[in-house]
Motif scaffolding. Sequence first.
Motif, PDB file in Angstrom:
ATOM      1  N   ASP A   1     -11.302  -7.479  -2.360  1.00 15.04           N
ATOM      2  CA  ASP A   1     -10.668  -8.098  -1.199  1.00 15.04           C
ATOM      3  C   ASP A   1      -9.980  -9.392  -1.614  1.00 15.04           C
ATOM      4  O   ASP A   1     -10.274  -9.966  -2.680  1.00 15.04           O
ATOM      5  CB  ASP A   1     -11.704  -8.373  -0.114  1.00 15.04           C
ATOM      6  CG  ASP A   1     -11.087  -8.516   1.267  1.00 15.04           C
ATOM      7  OD1 ASP A   1      -9.846  -8.433   1.384  1.00 15.04           O
ATOM      8  OD2 ASP A   1     -11.846  -8.721   2.238  1.00 15.04           O
ATOM      9  N   GLU A   2      -9.065  -9.859  -0.766  1.00 12.52           N
ATOM     10  CA  GLU A   2      -8.242 -11.017  -1.116  1.00 12.52           C
ATOM     11  C   GLU A   2      -8.110 -11.970   0.066  1.00 12.52           C
ATOM     12  O   GLU A   2      -8.096 -11.537   1.222  1.00 12.52           O
ATOM     13  CB  GLU A   2      -6.835 -10.547  -1.528  1.00 12.52           C
ATOM     14  CG  GLU A   2      -6.829  -9.680  -2.767  1.00 12.52           C
ATOM     15  CD  GLU A   2      -5.527  -8.914  -2.932  1.00 12.52           C
ATOM     16  OE1 GLU A   2      -5.119  -8.721  -4.087  1.00 12.52           O
ATOM     17  OE2 GLU A   2      -4.932  -8.506  -1.912  1.00 12.52           O
TER      18      GLU A   2
ATOM     19  N   THR B   1     -10.274   0.893   1.677  1.00 12.09           N
ATOM     20  CA  THR B   1     -10.145  -0.422   2.303  1.00 12.09           C
ATOM     21  C   THR B   1     -10.993  -1.456   1.585  1.00 12.09           C
ATOM     22  O   THR B   1     -11.941  -1.111   0.849  1.00 12.09           O
ATOM     23  CB  THR B   1     -10.543  -0.349   3.785  1.00 12.09           C
ATOM     24  OG1 THR B   1     -10.260  -1.589   4.426  1.00 12.09           O
ATOM     25  CG2 THR B   1     -12.019  -0.011   3.946  1.00 12.09           C
ATOM     26  N   ALA B   2     -10.661  -2.722   1.814  1.00  8.32           N
ATOM     27  CA  ALA B   2     -11.474  -3.815   1.290  1.00  8.32           C
ATOM     28  C   ALA B   2     -12.481  -4.317   2.314  1.00  8.32           C
ATOM     29  O   ALA B   2     -13.435  -5.000   1.946  1.00  8.32           O
ATOM     30  CB  ALA B   2     -10.575  -4.971   0.849  1.00  8.32           C
TER      31      ALA B   2
ATOM     32  N   THR C   1      -5.438   0.678   3.041  1.00  9.79           N
ATOM     33  CA  THR C   1      -5.337  -0.447   3.972  1.00  9.79           C
ATOM     34  C   THR C   1      -6.307  -1.531   3.556  1.00  9.79           C
ATOM     35  O   THR C   1      -7.530  -1.400   3.744  1.00  9.79           O
ATOM     36  CB  THR C   1      -5.596  -0.015   5.434  1.00  9.79           C
ATOM     37  OG1 THR C   1      -5.679  -1.173   6.266  1.00  9.79           O
ATOM     38  CG2 THR C   1      -6.832   0.846   5.583  1.00  9.79           C
ATOM     39  N   ARG C   2      -5.789  -2.598   2.994  1.00  5.30           N
ATOM     40  CA  ARG C   2      -6.648  -3.701   2.549  1.00  5.30           C
ATOM     41  C   ARG C   2      -7.437  -4.276   3.716  1.00  5.30           C
ATOM     42  O   ARG C   2      -8.659  -4.428   3.639  1.00  5.30           O
ATOM     43  CB  ARG C   2      -5.795  -4.793   1.897  1.00  5.30           C
ATOM     44  CG  ARG C   2      -6.581  -6.033   1.508  1.00  5.30           C
ATOM     45  CD  ARG C   2      -5.703  -7.094   0.870  1.00  5.30           C
ATOM     46  NE  ARG C   2      -4.715  -7.655   1.792  1.00  5.30           N
ATOM     47  CZ  ARG C   2      -3.937  -8.699   1.500  1.00  5.30           C
ATOM     48  NH1 ARG C   2      -4.005  -9.262   0.313  1.00  5.30           N
ATOM     49  NH2 ARG C   2      -3.064  -9.171   2.382  1.00  5.30           N
ATOM     50  N   SER C   3      -6.759  -4.580   4.800  1.00  6.50           N
ATOM     51  CA  SER C   3      -7.392  -5.297   5.909  1.00  6.50           C
ATOM     52  C   SER C   3      -8.187  -4.403   6.849  1.00  6.50           C
ATOM     53  O   SER C   3      -9.111  -4.867   7.516  1.00  6.50           O
ATOM     54  CB  SER C   3      -6.333  -6.026   6.732  1.00  6.50           C
ATOM     55  OG  SER C   3      -5.517  -5.092   7.428  1.00  6.50           O
TER      56      SER C   3
ATOM     57  N   GLN D   1      -0.442  -9.254  -1.674  1.00  8.11           N
ATOM     58  CA  GLN D   1      -1.427  -8.395  -2.317  1.00  8.11           C
ATOM     59  C   GLN D   1      -1.210  -8.321  -3.821  1.00  8.11           C
ATOM     60  O   GLN D   1      -0.091  -8.186  -4.292  1.00  8.11           O
ATOM     61  CB  GLN D   1      -1.342  -6.969  -1.766  1.00  8.11           C
ATOM     62  CG  GLN D   1      -1.953  -6.753  -0.407  1.00  8.11           C
ATOM     63  CD  GLN D   1      -2.256  -5.297  -0.152  1.00  8.11           C
ATOM     64  OE1 GLN D   1      -2.935  -4.638  -0.947  1.00  8.11           O
ATOM     65  NE2 GLN D   1      -1.745  -4.772   0.953  1.00  8.11           N
TER      66      GLN D   1
ATOM     67  N   PHE E   1      -6.180  -5.942  -4.807  1.00  8.35           N
ATOM     68  CA  PHE E   1      -6.636  -4.799  -4.023  1.00  8.35           C
ATOM     69  C   PHE E   1      -5.758  -3.590  -4.283  1.00  8.35           C
ATOM     70  O   PHE E   1      -6.247  -2.474  -4.479  1.00  8.35           O
ATOM     71  CB  PHE E   1      -6.672  -5.085  -2.523  1.00  8.35           C
ATOM     72  CG  PHE E   1      -7.008  -3.837  -1.737  1.00  8.35           C
ATOM     73  CD1 PHE E   1      -8.306  -3.357  -1.702  1.00  8.35           C
ATOM     74  CD2 PHE E   1      -6.020  -3.103  -1.096  1.00  8.35           C
ATOM     75  CE1 PHE E   1      -8.621  -2.167  -1.036  1.00  8.35           C
ATOM     76  CE2 PHE E   1      -6.326  -1.916  -0.431  1.00  8.35           C
ATOM     77  CZ  PHE E   1      -7.619  -1.452  -0.394  1.00  8.35           C
ATOM     78  N   ALA E   2      -4.458  -3.803  -4.290  1.00 11.56           N
ATOM     79  CA  ALA E   2      -3.528  -2.684  -4.475  1.00 11.56           C
ATOM     80  C   ALA E   2      -3.736  -1.998  -5.811  1.00 11.56           C
ATOM     81  O   ALA E   2      -3.832  -0.764  -5.897  1.00 11.56           O
ATOM     82  CB  ALA E   2      -2.092  -3.188  -4.361  1.00 11.56           C
TER      83      ALA E   2
ATOM     84  N   SER F   1       0.827  -1.217   0.000  1.00  4.88           N
ATOM     85  CA  SER F   1       0.000   0.000   0.000  1.00  4.88           C
ATOM     86  C   SER F   1       0.856   1.261   0.000  1.00  4.88           C
ATOM     87  O   SER F   1       0.472   2.283  -0.577  1.00  4.88           O
ATOM     88  CB  SER F   1      -0.938  -0.007   1.206  1.00  4.88           C
ATOM     89  OG  SER F   1      -1.914  -1.022   1.077  1.00  4.88           O
TER      90      SER F   1
ATOM     91  N   SER G   1      -2.104  -9.407   7.613  1.00  2.26           N
ATOM     92  CA  SER G   1      -2.111  -8.070   8.206  1.00  2.26           C
ATOM     93  C   SER G   1      -1.090  -8.031   9.331  1.00  2.26           C
ATOM     94  O   SER G   1      -0.982  -9.011  10.089  1.00  2.26           O
ATOM     95  CB  SER G   1      -3.501  -7.719   8.745  1.00  2.26           C
ATOM     96  OG  SER G   1      -3.507  -6.473   9.405  1.00  2.26           O
TER      97      SER G   1
END
Length: 293
Positions: free
Chosen positions: A130-131, A109-110, A84-86, A136, A139-140, A44, A288
């Motif tokens: 989301d993944e 975010t996801a 922030t994905r998580s 990653q 999402f990125a 990220s 995460s």
Amino acid sequence: MTHVEDELTSQPECWTRAASQAADHAEVLPAAGERVAIVGCGTSYFMAQAAAALREGADQGETDAFAASEFPYGRAYDRVVALTRSGTTTEVLELLGKLKGRTRTTAITADPDTPVRTAADELAVLDFADERSVVQTRFATTALTLLRAHLGLHPDTAVTDARTALTEPLPEGLADCAQFTFLGRGWTVGLANEAGLKMREASLSWAEAYPAMEYRHGPISVTTSGTATWMFGEAPAGLADQVRSTGALWIEGRLDPLAELVRAQRLAVAVAAARGLDPDRPRHLTRSVILAH
């Protein structure tokens, strides 16, 4: 098929959806003229580097990128955007908490059903990207696509090029190389950094990344037969010939730079497979980073 492979192949559809939703998120994304910082951790952070360079290059306002843990609290910004994905990463949540009531914050975010919902002032949710994987991919690139589209910089060719990146064979001999160097200029420096990270995470490869002109100032000395140098975007004049003269494999970025990153993701998975590694279980990594206090 691994989770990483499944997720990276879905990127064209994710990008199309993100671009179509950019207008829906416009109110929570940076407005023209705002002084903005974009932050993240790991992947990220590298997407933040790319987005910041794109925004400032488009004369939308001063834009900085920081690793969340290195944010300069003495600087004044109109808005801080956190990738922030998580929605659970310790450094990001701590940063958003310290900025609460001082600086307007947006989190991309996801997963909105996480602590980021209350930590950030506003959310842009990309739950369709989301993944399950630790590493990653979609999402990125989908978050960066959202920001590119918000800036009016998402070309129609990006999705077409991504599909090409998923179907074209990788250059002959590339997966057999012992060391990989990725180069960028402007916004693609962040993409080069991310490509290097993908190679290290998924395949435990010796991988580096540099601004293309900085590569000439020392790092080119490690380039030799059995290594590869991959350019994201247009290369400085003469650089390709210099690399080829070392005996190294030169990879010219012909596609949209974000689609070139998709090709690099495929390379990371291919090298992992060749080495008997499972890219869904990268060594020492978790989905995460949550630090105990």
